[in-house]
Enzyme design. Sequence first.
Site, short mmCIF file in Angstrom:
data_model
loop_
_atom_site.label_atom_id
_atom_site.label_comp_id
_atom_site.label_asym_id
_atom_site.label_seq_id
_atom_site.Cartn_x
_atom_site.Cartn_y
_atom_site.Cartn_z
N GLY A 11 0.82 -1.21 0.00
CA GLY A 11 0.00 0.00 0.00
C GLY A 11 0.86 1.26 0.00
N LYS A 36 -2.52 -10.80 -1.05
CA LYS A 36 -2.51 -11.41 -2.39
C LYS A 36 -1.29 -12.26 -2.69
CE LYS A 36 -5.63 -8.05 -4.36
NZ LYS A 36 -5.55 -6.60 -4.41
N HIS A 153 -8.57 14.93 1.75
CA HIS A 153 -7.70 13.80 1.44
C HIS A 153 -7.83 13.40 -0.02
CE1 HIS A 153 -7.37 13.30 5.82
NE2 HIS A 153 -6.31 12.57 5.57
N LYS A 157 -9.11 7.30 -0.40
CA LYS A 157 -9.30 7.06 1.04
C LYS A 157 -10.65 6.39 1.29
CE LYS A 157 -8.79 9.24 5.57
NZ LYS A 157 -8.06 8.06 6.07
#
Length: 264
Positions: A11, A36, A153, A157
């Site tokens: 991420g 994954k 943001h 998000k």
Amino acid sequence: MIRVVIAGARGKMGQEAVRMVTGEPSFQLVAVVDIKFAGLMMKDVEGMEPLDVPVYNDLHDCFAEVESDVLIDFTAPEIGKKHVVTALEHGVRPVVGTTGFSEEDVKELSALAESKRTGAIIAPNFAIGAILMMKFSQMAAKYLNDVEIIEQHHDRKLDAPSGTAVKTAQMIAEVRESKRQGHPEEKEQLAGARGADFDGLRIHSVRLPGFVAHQEVIFGGEGQSLKIRHDSFHRSSFMPGVKLACETVMKLDILVYGLEHIIE
Ligand SMILES: NC(=O)C1=CN([C@@H]2O[C@H](COP(=O)(O)OP(=O)(O)OC[C@H]3O[C@@H](n4cnc5c(N)ncnc54)[C@H](OP(=O)(O)O)[C@@H]3O)[C@@H](O)[C@H]2O)C=CC1
Ligand SMILES: O=C(O)C1=N[C@H](C(=O)O)C[C@H](O)C1
């Protein structure tokens, strides 16, 4: 040497955390967790750094095989909570940036950390400037009772309002006399126009491409206004706080919620 596992390593924050941990001589990255990819080394996974570090898709398996001291978690609230429980059960100290935990979640995890006598840190924001913004807002709220929060943001998000906005509102609520703001008879002509309600204070969430993490806390008083603003322009802004949390959590035997409690 602090042995670190990172969950959510592919991420946006996880990648930044990998760079921080591998660049820090007193830290050793011993494993990463990603749903994954499992049974591979980081160097064999697209989007990961070319490192000889194993990838697990399950934290139990990871801790069963790899000696670890600290878990850094930047994932999502549901899995993040499970990760904290797993880490504490294995005597591994969690440092959690994942947002979206409820007050109940934090209480539950605090009780678990206490019962295990294992340190943990959950911080909705690791940027020092954001911590100062929250502290300054709490100071101001003692004198200026009317306040609204606008957080902005990136549009990837998942949670709204942001963890930082919620934490800011919680810190303000500790000192602000409870009050429903705005006109007592105000009506929303479009649902949501006045934002989310936290103890009568409003929180507004903006989501736009190009943004990283920004927040403005606006106070209004008779004939005056005060604005306290913080901007994270890059995710590197969070890393000194993550590093400090990893070092500090090794000395704790309870859960600490908020970096403001560990910054001198
Ligand atoms: N405290 C702080 O200072 C900061 C906190 N954050 C918070 O950190 C979290 C992550 O943010 P960000 O990096 O931007 O988000 P990303 O979506 O970029 O990364 C999230 C990562 O978590 C993984 N993930 C999601 N669900 C699971 C699951 N069930 N099991 C294992 N891994 C999972 C994702 O894997 P996949 O891609 O395969 O789905 C991905 O690698 C958010 O909650 C955000 O609010 C963000 C910035 C600063
Ligand atoms: O998702 C993000 O990006 C961020 N999340 C945290 C939050 O919800 O407050 C911290 C920071 O604002 C970036």
